[in-house]
Write a protein that holds these residues in place. Structure first.
Motif, PDB file in Angstrom:
ATOM      1  N   ARG A  84       0.830  -1.194   0.000  1.00 27.28           N
ATOM      2  CA  ARG A  84       0.000   0.000   0.000  1.00 27.28           C
ATOM      3  C   ARG A  84       0.870   1.251   0.000  1.00 27.28           C
ATOM      4  O   ARG A  84       1.725   1.416   0.869  1.00 27.28           O
ATOM      5  N   SER A  85       0.613   2.124  -0.997  1.00 28.45           N
ATOM      6  CA  SER A  85       1.466   3.293  -1.172  1.00 28.45           C
ATOM      7  C   SER A  85       0.645   4.430  -1.771  1.00 28.45           C
ATOM      8  O   SER A  85      -0.523   4.255  -2.150  1.00 28.45           O
ATOM      9  N   PHE A  86       1.283   5.596  -1.889  1.00 25.94           N
ATOM     10  CA  PHE A  86       0.697   6.739  -2.574  1.00 25.94           C
ATOM     11  C   PHE A  86       1.644   7.177  -3.681  1.00 25.94           C
ATOM     12  O   PHE A  86       2.859   7.281  -3.470  1.00 25.94           O
ATOM     13  N   VAL A  87       1.080   7.447  -4.858  1.00 22.80           N
ATOM     14  CA  VAL A  87       1.844   8.006  -5.970  1.00 22.80           C
ATOM     15  C   VAL A  87       1.069   9.208  -6.479  1.00 22.80           C
ATOM     16  O   VAL A  87      -0.036   9.065  -7.021  1.00 22.80           O
ATOM     17  N   ASP A  88       1.619  10.400  -6.305  1.00 22.06           N
ATOM     18  CA  ASP A  88       0.948  11.643  -6.682  1.00 22.06           C
ATOM     19  C   ASP A  88      -0.435  11.708  -6.048  1.00 22.06           C
ATOM     20  O   ASP A  88      -1.422  12.051  -6.705  1.00 22.06           O
ATOM     21  N   SER A  89      -0.537  11.366  -4.792  1.00 20.94           N
ATOM     22  CA  SER A  89      -1.746  11.369  -3.960  1.00 20.94           C
ATOM     23  C   SER A  89      -2.762  10.299  -4.341  1.00 20.94           C
ATOM     24  O   SER A  89      -3.846  10.238  -3.756  1.00 20.94           O
ATOM     25  N   VAL A  90      -2.453   9.454  -5.326  1.00 20.99           N
ATOM     26  CA  VAL A  90      -3.344   8.357  -5.707  1.00 20.99           C
ATOM     27  C   VAL A  90      -2.952   7.115  -4.903  1.00 20.99           C
ATOM     28  O   VAL A  90      -1.792   6.692  -4.926  1.00 20.99           O
ATOM     29  N   ARG A  91      -3.921   6.535  -4.206  1.00 20.37           N
ATOM     30  CA  ARG A  91      -3.621   5.367  -3.383  1.00 20.37           C
ATOM     31  C   ARG A  91      -3.438   4.128  -4.256  1.00 20.37           C
ATOM     32  O   ARG A  91      -4.296   3.807  -5.081  1.00 20.37           O
ATOM     33  N   VAL A  92      -2.318   3.458  -4.076  1.00 21.83           N
ATOM     34  CA  VAL A  92      -2.035   2.187  -4.754  1.00 21.83           C
ATOM     35  C   VAL A  92      -2.151   1.076  -3.717  1.00 21.83           C
ATOM     36  O   VAL A  92      -1.450   1.082  -2.704  1.00 21.83           O
ATOM     37  N   PHE A  93      -3.034   0.121  -3.973  1.00 23.86           N
ATOM     38  CA  PHE A  93      -3.216  -0.974  -3.024  1.00 23.86           C
ATOM     39  C   PHE A  93      -2.102  -2.011  -3.156  1.00 23.86           C
ATOM     40  O   PHE A  93      -1.583  -2.518  -2.177  1.00 23.86           O
ATOM     41  N   GLN A  94      -1.735  -2.309  -4.404  1.00 22.69           N
ATOM     42  CA  GLN A  94      -0.690  -3.296  -4.645  1.00 22.69           C
ATOM     43  C   GLN A  94      -0.169  -3.141  -6.067  1.00 22.69           C
ATOM     44  O   GLN A  94      -0.907  -2.754  -6.976  1.00 22.69           O
ATOM     45  N   ALA A  95       1.088  -3.450  -6.256  1.00 22.04           N
ATOM     46  CA  ALA A  95       1.675  -3.449  -7.599  1.00 22.04           C
ATOM     47  C   ALA A  95       2.710  -4.563  -7.676  1.00 22.04           C
ATOM     48  O   ALA A  95       3.503  -4.751  -6.747  1.00 22.04           O
ATOM     49  N   LEU A  96       2.679  -5.289  -8.772  1.00 19.56           N
ATOM     50  CA  LEU A  96       3.617  -6.382  -9.006  1.00 19.56           C
ATOM     51  C   LEU A  96       4.262  -6.209 -10.371  1.00 19.56           C
ATOM     52  O   LEU A  96       3.596  -5.840 -11.341  1.00 19.56           O
ATOM     53  N   GLY A  97       5.543  -6.477 -10.441  1.00 16.36           N
ATOM     54  CA  GLY A  97       6.234  -6.392 -11.719  1.00 16.36           C
ATOM     55  C   GLY A  97       7.398  -7.368 -11.776  1.00 16.36           C
ATOM     56  O   GLY A  97       8.128  -7.518 -10.795  1.00 16.36           O
ATOM     57  N   ARG A 119      -7.320  -0.525 -12.376  1.00 16.08           N
ATOM     58  CA  ARG A 119      -6.218  -1.476 -12.520  1.00 16.08           C
ATOM     59  C   ARG A 119      -5.504  -1.301 -13.858  1.00 16.08           C
ATOM     60  O   ARG A 119      -6.125  -0.947 -14.853  1.00 16.08           O
ATOM     61  N   VAL A 120      -4.212  -1.586 -13.833  1.00 16.39           N
ATOM     62  CA  VAL A 120      -3.378  -1.574 -15.035  1.00 16.39           C
ATOM     63  C   VAL A 120      -2.662  -2.907 -15.128  1.00 16.39           C
ATOM     64  O   VAL A 120      -2.131  -3.405 -14.126  1.00 16.39           O
ATOM     65  N   ALA A 121      -2.657  -3.513 -16.315  1.00 18.81           N
ATOM     66  CA  ALA A 121      -1.970  -4.790 -16.502  1.00 18.81           C
ATOM     67  C   ALA A 121      -1.273  -4.780 -17.851  1.00 18.81           C
ATOM     68  O   ALA A 121      -1.726  -4.141 -18.799  1.00 18.81           O
ATOM     69  N   ALA A 122      -0.156  -5.490 -17.935  1.00 21.28           N
ATOM     70  CA  ALA A 122       0.579  -5.590 -19.197  1.00 21.28           C
ATOM     71  C   ALA A 122       1.381  -6.876 -19.215  1.00 21.28           C
ATOM     72  O   ALA A 122       1.789  -7.387 -18.164  1.00 21.28           O
TER      73      ALA A 122
END
Length: 298
Positions: A84-97, A119-122
Motif C-alpha cells: 500500500r502506497s501513494f503516488v501523486d496522492s493516488v492510493r495504490v493498493f498493490q503493484a507487481l512487476g 487497474r493496469v496490466a501488461a
C-alpha cells in the motif's frame, strides 16, 4: 554489501552483491524501501510526490561501456512488489512487476497495478536496441473516474440537473473506462494502437451514456503520426443535449494535424466542422476550413 539508510526522503536498505569491475557491472540482492519520496531523493520538483513501500529483487548484469552496449548486453531479472502506497496522492493498493532482460529485449512477464481508480496490466516485451522489436499487450480498467478527480478540473457551479430533474452536485465525477491495446517496436520507435470504451460518464455536469473510440499512432517516441477517433452517444455537454457526436484527430507529425467534428443534437440541428492545427514553439494555431450547420426541415 549491506546498507540501511534513513532520511527525510524515506528509508531504503540493500542486502546483496554488487560487481563494479569494469567493464561489466552486476547486482544480485534485495532492495527494500519505505515511504520513499522520489522528489526529495532526487531533488527534482517536477517529479510527483510519492511514498511507495515495497521490495525489489535484483539479479542483473550488463556491459557498461556505453548505453547502447548496456541495453544490448543486459541480462537477468528484476522483480518489484509494492505494498500500500501513494503516488501523486493516488492510493495504490498493490503493484507487481517482473521483467527479464535477454538478447536486447525486455520481457515483461508480470505487470499489475491495483489502485483506487482502477487497474493496469501488461504482458509482453519491448525491444531495447534496434533490430530487436517486440510487442506488449496492455489494459487499463478505471472502475470510477472519481478516483482521478484531481486531474479532471474544477467546476464553478453549485449544482446541475440530472435527467430525472433532481439536483446533483456540480463536482460529481463517475463512470467506467476501459482501454485495451498493443505497443510494438523498440525503445526509439514504438507504435501504439488500441480501443477505448466508457459508459455512464459524468464529469462536473457534462455526461455521456456511451463513449467508444480507437487510436493508432506510429513512432510515438520520435516524430509521431496517426489518428484518434471517438464517438459519443446520448450526452449533455455545457447544458446542450447531444444525440451523438464523432470527433476525429489526425496527426501528420508532432506539430501538424487536422480534425473533423460531427455533432447531432437531440432536437435536430447538426454541426459539421473540419480544420487543422499547427504548433509553433509555445503557440498553437487552429484554422477552420469548413463549418456547416444543418437544420431539420419541418
Amino acid at each position: 554489501v549491506t546498507a540501511d539508510l534513513t532520511g527525510p526522503a524515506g528509508s531504503f536498505a540493500y542486502d546483496g552483491r554488487v560487481d563494479g569491475y569494469p567493464k561489466t557491472y552486476a547486482a544480485r540482492g534485495t532492495l527494500t524501501f519505505t515511504n520513499l519520496d522520489a522528489r526529495r531523493l532526487l531533488e527534482n520538483d517536477t517529479i510527483p510526490e510519492t511514498s511507495p513501500t515495497g521490495r525489489m529483487e535484483l539479479d542483473v548484469s550488463g556491459d557498461s561501456a556505453s548505453l547502447a552496449s548496456t541495453l544490448a548486453s543486459l541480462a537477468g531479472v528484476v522483480s518489484v512488489n509494492l505494498d500500500r502506497s501513494f503516488v501523486d496522492s493516488v492510493r495504490v493498493f498493490q503493484a507487481l512487476g517482473r521483467v527479464g532482460f535477454v538478447d536486447g529485449r525486455a520481457r515483461i512477464d508480470t505487470l499489475y497495478v491495483d489502485a483506487v481508480a482502477g487497474r493496469v496490466a501488461a504482458r509482453g516485451g519491448i525491444g531495447l536496441v534496434g533490430g530487436r522489436s517486440d510487442s506488449l499487450r496492455f489494459s487499463v480498467a478505471v472502475d470510477s473516474l472519481g478516483g482521478l478527480r484531481r486531474y479532471l478540473g474544477a467546476s464553478d457551479s453549485i449544482d446541475v440537473l440530472e435527467e430525472n430533474g433532481a439536483a446533483a452536485p456540480a463536482d460529481s465525477i463517475d463512470g467506467r473506462v476501459d482501454v485495451n491495446g498493443w505497443i510494438r517496436g523498440w525503445r526509439d520507435s514504438l507504435d501504439v494502437n488500441g480501443r477505448i470504451e466508457a459508459r455512464n460518464i459524468w464529469v462536473r455536469g457534462d455526461r455521456a451514456k456511451v463513449v467508444a473510440g480507437q487510436f493508432r499512432f506510429a513512432d510515438v517516441t520520435d516524430s509521431i503520426s496517426g489518428s484518434f477517433v471517438v464517438r459519443v452517444d446520448t450526452a449533455v455537454v455545457a447544458g446542450v443535449a447531444v444525440d451523438s457526436a464523432t470527433v476525429g484527430l489526425t496527426a501528420t507529425d508532432r506539430t501538424r494535424g487536422s480534425f473533423d467534428v460531427h455533432v447531432a443534437s437531440a432536437n435536430g440541428p447538426q454541426l459539421f466542422v473540419h480544420g487543422a492545427g499547427l504548433i509553433a514553439g509555445d503557440t498553437t494555431i487552429v484554422s477552420l476550413d469548413s463549418l456547416n450547420l444543418g437544420v431539420r426541415d419541418h
